[in-house]
Design a protein around this motif. Structure first.
Motif, PDB file in Angstrom:
ATOM      1  N   PHE A  34       0.818  -1.216   0.000  1.00  0.00           N
ATOM      2  CA  PHE A  34       0.000   0.000   0.000  1.00  0.00           C
ATOM      3  C   PHE A  34       0.848   1.260   0.000  1.00  0.00           C
ATOM      4  CE2 PHE A  34      -3.672  -2.577   0.279  1.00  0.00           C
ATOM      5  CZ  PHE A  34      -4.713  -1.774  -0.160  1.00  0.00           C
ATOM      6  N   ASP A  35       2.012   1.199   0.591  1.00  0.00           N
ATOM      7  CA  ASP A  35       2.934   2.329   0.515  1.00  0.00           C
ATOM      8  C   ASP A  35       3.368   2.545  -0.940  1.00  0.00           C
ATOM      9  OD1 ASP A  35       6.111   3.369   1.201  1.00  0.00           O
ATOM     10  OD2 ASP A  35       4.446   4.235   2.314  1.00  0.00           O
ATOM     11  N   MET A  36       3.602   1.456  -1.663  1.00  0.00           N
ATOM     12  CA  MET A  36       3.955   1.544  -3.088  1.00  0.00           C
ATOM     13  C   MET A  36       2.811   2.156  -3.897  1.00  0.00           C
ATOM     14  SD  MET A  36       5.905  -2.096  -3.723  1.00  0.00           S
ATOM     15  CE  MET A  36       5.950  -1.902  -5.486  1.00  0.00           C
ATOM     16  N   ILE A  37       1.595   1.736  -3.609  1.00  0.00           N
ATOM     17  CA  ILE A  37       0.432   2.259  -4.329  1.00  0.00           C
ATOM     18  C   ILE A  37       0.301   3.759  -4.081  1.00  0.00           C
ATOM     19  CG2 ILE A  37      -2.102   2.214  -4.472  1.00  0.00           C
ATOM     20  CD1 ILE A  37      -1.848  -0.857  -3.823  1.00  0.00           C
ATOM     21  N   GLY A  38       0.420   4.178  -2.825  1.00  0.00           N
ATOM     22  CA  GLY A  38       0.334   5.601  -2.493  1.00  0.00           C
ATOM     23  C   GLY A  38       1.406   6.410  -3.188  1.00  0.00           C
ATOM     24  N   THR A  39       2.606   5.884  -3.264  1.00  0.00           N
ATOM     25  CA  THR A  39       3.705   6.572  -3.945  1.00  0.00           C
ATOM     26  C   THR A  39       3.454   6.626  -5.445  1.00  0.00           C
ATOM     27  OG1 THR A  39       5.261   5.890  -2.231  1.00  0.00           O
ATOM     28  CG2 THR A  39       6.204   6.553  -4.341  1.00  0.00           C
ATOM     29  N   ALA A  40       2.972   5.539  -6.010  1.00  0.00           N
ATOM     30  CA  ALA A  40       2.696   5.492  -7.453  1.00  0.00           C
ATOM     31  C   ALA A  40       1.623   6.505  -7.844  1.00  0.00           C
ATOM     32  CB  ALA A  40       2.271   4.082  -7.867  1.00  0.00           C
ATOM     33  N   VAL A  41       0.590   6.621  -7.026  1.00  0.00           N
ATOM     34  CA  VAL A  41      -0.498   7.565  -7.326  1.00  0.00           C
ATOM     35  C   VAL A  41       0.032   8.993  -7.359  1.00  0.00           C
ATOM     36  CG1 VAL A  41      -2.654   8.558  -6.443  1.00  0.00           C
ATOM     37  CG2 VAL A  41      -2.353   6.091  -6.468  1.00  0.00           C
ATOM     38  N   THR A  42       0.880   9.343  -6.412  1.00  0.00           N
ATOM     39  CA  THR A  42       1.375  10.721  -6.364  1.00  0.00           C
ATOM     40  C   THR A  42       2.410  11.011  -7.445  1.00  0.00           C
ATOM     41  OG1 THR A  42       3.040  10.145  -4.697  1.00  0.00           O
ATOM     42  CG2 THR A  42       0.944  11.044  -3.902  1.00  0.00           C
ATOM     43  N   SER A  43       3.116   9.998  -7.921  1.00  0.00           N
ATOM     44  CA  SER A  43       4.185  10.250  -8.891  1.00  0.00           C
ATOM     45  C   SER A  43       3.784   9.986 -10.345  1.00  0.00           C
ATOM     46  CB  SER A  43       5.432   9.426  -8.538  1.00  0.00           C
ATOM     47  OG  SER A  43       5.177   8.044  -8.655  1.00  0.00           O
ATOM     48  N   ALA A  44       2.641   9.352 -10.566  1.00  0.00           N
ATOM     49  CA  ALA A  44       2.213   9.029 -11.937  1.00  0.00           C
ATOM     50  C   ALA A  44       1.701  10.270 -12.664  1.00  0.00           C
ATOM     51  CB  ALA A  44       1.117   7.965 -11.902  1.00  0.00           C
ATOM     52  N   ASP A  45       1.754  10.209 -13.976  1.00  0.00           N
ATOM     53  CA  ASP A  45       1.227  11.266 -14.836  1.00  0.00           C
ATOM     54  C   ASP A  45      -0.209  10.886 -15.228  1.00  0.00           C
ATOM     55  OD1 ASP A  45       1.067  13.472 -16.556  1.00  0.00           O
ATOM     56  OD2 ASP A  45       1.890  12.330 -18.240  1.00  0.00           O
ATOM     57  N   ILE A  46      -1.104  11.846 -15.219  1.00  0.00           N
ATOM     58  CA  ILE A  46      -2.510  11.576 -15.512  1.00  0.00           C
ATOM     59  C   ILE A  46      -2.769  11.353 -17.007  1.00  0.00           C
ATOM     60  CG2 ILE A  46      -3.282  13.970 -15.779  1.00  0.00           C
ATOM     61  CD1 ILE A  46      -5.784  13.127 -14.093  1.00  0.00           C
ATOM     62  N   GLY A  47      -1.864  11.846 -17.865  1.00  0.00           N
ATOM     63  CA  GLY A  47      -2.067  11.789 -19.318  1.00  0.00           C
ATOM     64  C   GLY A  47      -2.444  10.424 -19.878  1.00  0.00           C
ATOM     65  N   PRO A  48      -1.661   9.379 -19.605  1.00  0.00           N
ATOM     66  CA  PRO A  48      -2.009   8.064 -20.152  1.00  0.00           C
ATOM     67  C   PRO A  48      -3.388   7.571 -19.704  1.00  0.00           C
ATOM     68  CG  PRO A  48       0.219   8.032 -19.246  1.00  0.00           C
ATOM     69  CD  PRO A  48      -0.392   9.351 -18.874  1.00  0.00           C
ATOM     70  N   PHE A  49      -3.778   7.931 -18.499  1.00  0.00           N
ATOM     71  CA  PHE A  49      -5.067   7.469 -17.986  1.00  0.00           C
ATOM     72  C   PHE A  49      -6.229   8.231 -18.607  1.00  0.00           C
ATOM     73  CE2 PHE A  49      -1.910   6.553 -14.676  1.00  0.00           C
ATOM     74  CZ  PHE A  49      -1.946   5.172 -14.778  1.00  0.00           C
ATOM     75  N   ASN A  50      -6.034   9.514 -18.909  1.00  0.00           N
ATOM     76  CA  ASN A  50      -7.061  10.268 -19.636  1.00  0.00           C
ATOM     77  C   ASN A  50      -7.287   9.643 -21.011  1.00  0.00           C
ATOM     78  OD1 ASN A  50      -7.806  12.231 -17.737  1.00  0.00           O
ATOM     79  ND2 ASN A  50      -6.077  13.530 -18.290  1.00  0.00           N
ATOM     80  N   SER A  51      -6.192   9.288 -21.675  1.00  0.00           N
ATOM     81  CA  SER A  51      -6.272   8.666 -22.995  1.00  0.00           C
ATOM     82  C   SER A  51      -6.979   7.310 -22.907  1.00  0.00           C
ATOM     83  CB  SER A  51      -4.860   8.496 -23.568  1.00  0.00           C
ATOM     84  OG  SER A  51      -4.892   7.780 -24.771  1.00  0.00           O
ATOM     85  N   MET A  52      -6.595   6.510 -21.941  1.00  0.00           N
ATOM     86  CA  MET A  52      -7.207   5.189 -21.763  1.00  0.00           C
ATOM     87  C   MET A  52      -8.686   5.319 -21.394  1.00  0.00           C
ATOM     88  SD  MET A  52      -4.041   3.454 -19.666  1.00  0.00           S
ATOM     89  CE  MET A  52      -4.919   2.022 -19.105  1.00  0.00           C
ATOM     90  N   SER A  53      -9.003   6.312 -20.593  1.00  0.00           N
ATOM     91  CA  SER A  53     -10.391   6.528 -20.183  1.00  0.00           C
ATOM     92  C   SER A  53     -11.255   6.911 -21.383  1.00  0.00           C
ATOM     93  CB  SER A  53     -10.455   7.608 -19.099  1.00  0.00           C
ATOM     94  OG  SER A  53     -11.767   7.772 -18.639  1.00  0.00           O
TER      95      SER A  53
END
Length: 184
Positions: free
Chosen positions: A61-80
């Motif tokens: 869960f620490d990894m997940i929290g870190t990933a959420v804060t460091s990821a870029d939203i761009g790829p997810f907007n495209s996928m969405s």
């Protein structure tokens, strides 16, 4: 005119703090109760496996929290936009990164740290009885192992999470998508 948006944000933040406080209490209560019930009925080996599992859960869960804060939203907007399963949840997580990170890192991660500490004492007691070793020595060793696994695991996990933030966030969002649908 500027005071209303600030007031609304302050009220929203206060509401989040209250929610996280209540959530933390009940999650901690549930984890503690469950671990005490289970650990009181198992031997040293199974107890050690459960203890390591709690530590790994906290690191995850620490990894997940870190990933959420460091990821870029761009790829997810495209996928969405292409209606890829879980992408809308990843976007929601990213837009609420502060809250998601607080929940994953602080609520789940810290609760796992606390539970692993108390579980470590229970495991130390079992090991002391099973192998007829002085309780203080076993407790010191178990405490050192729990601390080093937790701290070392989180340090390694943060590096992995930063390098693989998109995959980790998407994997978590896809998993959550099986249980939660965003209302549109």
């Amino acid at each position: 005119m500027e005071k209303k948006p600030k007031q609304k944000k302050k009220n929203s933040n206060n509401k989040w703090i209250l929610q996280i406080f209540i959530m933390s209490f009940f999650i901690s209560l549930g984890f503690s109760f469950g671990s005490e019930i289970v650990l009181s009925k198992v031997g040293a080996i199974v107890g050690s496996i459960i203890l390591i599992s709690v530590i790994l859960f906290g690191v995850l869960f620490d990894m997940i929290g870190t990933a959420v804060t460091s990821a870029d939203i761009g790829p997810f907007n495209s996928m969405s936009a292409r209606k890829v399963r879980g992408a809308d949840i990843a976007v929601m997580f990213k837009k609420n990164a502060e809250k998601v990170s607080s929940f994953c890192n602080d609520v789940i991660g810290d609760i796992c740290g606390i539970i692993s500490g108390s579980a470590g004492v229970t495991v130390a007691l079992s090991l002391s009885k099973a192998f007829n070793i002085d309780l203080m020595i076993v407790t010191l060793i178990v405490t050192g192992i729990v601390a080093s696994l937790t701290i070392g695991g989180k340090a390694i996990g943060k590096g992995i999470a930063i390098k693989n933030n998109t995959n980790i966030l998407y994997g978590f969002a896809k998993f959550v998508s099986f249980f939660y649908k965003i209302k549109k």
